[in-house]
Design an enzyme around this catalytic site. Structure first.
Site, PDB file in Angstrom:
ATOM      1  N   ASP A 160       0.781  -1.045  -0.192  1.00 49.55           N
ATOM      2  CA  ASP A 160      -0.021   0.109  -0.200  1.00 49.55           C
ATOM      3  C   ASP A 160       0.751   1.185  -0.092  1.00 49.55           C
ATOM      4  OD1 ASP A 160       0.839  -1.048   2.657  1.00 49.55           O
ATOM      5  OD2 ASP A 160      -0.337   1.096   3.163  1.00 49.55           O
ATOM      6  N   GLU A 161       0.248   2.416  -0.283  1.00 54.90           N
ATOM      7  CA  GLU A 161       0.967   3.754  -0.352  1.00 54.90           C
ATOM      8  C   GLU A 161       2.405   3.898  -0.544  1.00 54.90           C
ATOM      9  OE1 GLU A 161      -2.249   5.411   3.234  1.00 54.90           O
ATOM     10  OE2 GLU A 161      -0.311   4.427   3.931  1.00 54.90           O
TER      11      GLU A 161
ATOM     12  N   TRP B 153      -9.343  -1.988   2.850  1.00 55.51           N
ATOM     13  CA  TRP B 153      -9.362  -1.019   3.868  1.00 55.51           C
ATOM     14  C   TRP B 153     -10.190   0.442   3.256  1.00 55.51           C
ATOM     15  CZ3 TRP B 153      -6.851   3.740   4.358  1.00 55.51           C
ATOM     16  CH2 TRP B 153      -5.940   3.888   3.082  1.00 55.51           C
TER      17      TRP B 153
END
Length: 507
Positions: free
Chosen positions: A268-269, A337
């Site tokens: 992620d990210e 999420w």
């Protein structure tokens, strides 16, 4: 009782219980985690738990413990029976196979005994997965064979940001720590005794600034230290053969310690700015015939997932993996999420998915509008909000709905400097999430019914010494005026979610 059992058959009358330890047996015709708790009026003081496995027996015992006086949970209790209970037979089984809670020990290190306590409390509420977030930009928490600097440089930072990033406030204290291999093996064993699986996560290729600070050759040329601010670091792994070897070494060591089928690789990210500016990364993309950095990200994830498969394991990652192209292995498990839509998209694409949307499962969010809430961030998320959450998105076919195999609450610790603060943020909201994860009773799935149960259940939290947030609101000493937050409105959150969805639809 929290979570509430599915079916309670009243036998009439009361029984004098003489022992807090029921007799037990296993009936493998029952589902593995199912149990029958029989409080029998025909024989004075007889209580028996039948489980589909040892796990089912364990859950039946937790239900029985919540039928007894809360004082029996105190370590120094001198209470002696008999205790009068209604004669009943309880039939119960969980809704979801994965009932998880994530603990972030990278942003703030939690000593071993605190992690064990966190596990014990989660098991009391019938959670069966601890997702342990072990590494991030702000700290590296485990030793890796052949890479010693990770627990010399990467495990500590010079200071820590106090409150949300825009305030630019810091303390003046070094912070750090790491778990030895023996510590982590103890965590695994302790959790296993409580029928919980520990799923470790090593976030990659982003959220790796602590690793790059330890070994600069893993990065893209910038000299960095362990990150002291909250937020997403621009400093990510490069894509050299040495870096890929490092990542494989990390995952191999993790697999040696943790027996879990699933190993978290994050994904992620991960900003791509450094990749765009690094000629070596651009050369590798060209050699691989990849059109852009998104495709390179997907290629990297596939390399790591393939390595895990060679070790007999499966990859587990955040829903950003859905944007990494079609090369992501089909057996990868996705943690959805960024709201409801990524959960739905993952299921429709055939992935097994764990529902953990930040709108209902992120326990770092503020709990009310009260000015004494410590470091209030994000939108308000109450126990009642969580109780009302339905994990399986509307609009899925029966087969697609079956891909939502679990739920998980996430405890991110940027603003939780100790287990005392973790408990304040987690409970009683984790009690509400336990009901969602186990599945609500058809007889009483109302918010009012949950509130009534919670008023009684906090007596058990008191007996266990949990520093939960009072149902009446925060106390004056819960406030953290030295660490101001950043409250958000729901309108802001929905706008951000719309951007997430647009990004996913592009891929």
């Amino acid at each position: 009782m929290i979570p509430q059992p599915k079916a309670v058959i009243d036998k009439g009358g009361y029984v004098a219980i003489k022992s807090p330890a029921p007799t037990t047996s296993i009936d493998d015709s029952l589902p593995s985690e199912a149990y029958i708790l029989d409080i029998d009026a025909s024989e004075d003081g007889k209580v028996h738990v039948t489980g589909g496995s040892a796990a089912g027996v364990f859950y039946g015992i937790q239900t029985f413990r919540q039928r007894l006086p809360p004082s029996l949970l105190r370590r120094g209790s001198s209470a002696t029976g008999p205790w009068e209970l209604p004669a009943q037979q309880i039939h119960d089984r969980p809704r979801f196979a994965w009932r998880g809670v994530m603990l972030d020990v990278a942003r703030h290190f939690m000593p071993l005994h605190d992690v064990l306590r966190f596990i014990d409390l989660a098991a009391f509420h019938k959670f069966n997965v601890l997702h342990l977030h072990l590494t991030d930009d702000q700290g590296w928490r485990l030793p890796i064979d052949g890479w010693p600097q990770l627990t010399v440089v990467g495990c500590w930072r010079r200071r820590t940001m106090q409150g949300s990033a825009q305030h630019e406030l810091y303390d003046k204290r070094p912070h750090g720590g790491f778990y030895s291999r023996a510590d982590l093996e103890e965590v695994v064993a302790f959790a296993s005794e409580r029928h919980m699986t520990v799923v470790p996560e090593i976030d990659m290729p982003g959220h790796m600034q602590a690793a790059v600070a330890s070994y600069p050759e893993l990065g893209n040329g910038a000299e960095v230290g362990v990150m002291e601010e909250w937020g997403i670091s621009e400093h990510v792994l490069n894509m050299s053969d040495k870096t890929l070897g490092f990542c494989r070494d990390v995952l191999t060591t993790v697999c040696d310690i943790f027996p879990s089928e699933f190993i978290g690789i994050g994904g992620d990210e991960c900003p791509h700015n450094e990749w765009k500016a690094n000629p070596d990364v651009q050369r590798r993309m060209k050699e691989l015939g990849l059109p852009d950095e998104d495709a390179l990200h997907g290629w990297f994830v596939t390399q790591m997932a393939s390595h895990l498969r060679s070790l007999g394991r499966r990859a587990f990652g955040w829903d950003e993996l859905l944007a990494c192209g079609d090369g992501i292995p089909a057996d990868t498990r996705i943690a959805g999420w960024r709201g409801i839509e990524p959960i739905k998209m993952a299921a429709q694409r055939g992935f097994e998915v764990i529902a953990c949307p930040d709108t209902a499962a992120y326990l770092d969010k503020r709990q009310s509008e009260d000015k004494n809430e410590p470091t209030p961030i994000g939108t308000v998320l109450t126990p009642e909000d969580i109780f009302a959450y339905e994990p399986v998105p509307a609009g899925l076919s029966k087969d697609e709905a079956g891909k939502v195999i679990g739920v998980q609450a996430n405890v991110w610790t940027e603003h939780m400097e100790s287990m005392r603060r973790v408990e304040y943020m987690a409970y009683p909201r984790l009690c509400a999430f336990a009901e969602v994860a186990w599945g609500k009773s058809k007889e009483d799935d109302t918010v009012a019914g949950f509130q009534d149960r919670l008023k009684h259940h906090v007596l058990y939290l008191d007996a266990l010494g949990v520093n939960y947030r009072p149902l009446t609101g925060p106390r004056p000493w819960d406030a953290r005026p030295d660490a101001p937050g950043k409250p958000r409105t729901m309108e802001y959150r929905m706008a951000k979610q719309s951007k997430f969805i647009a990004d996913l639809l592009k891929h």
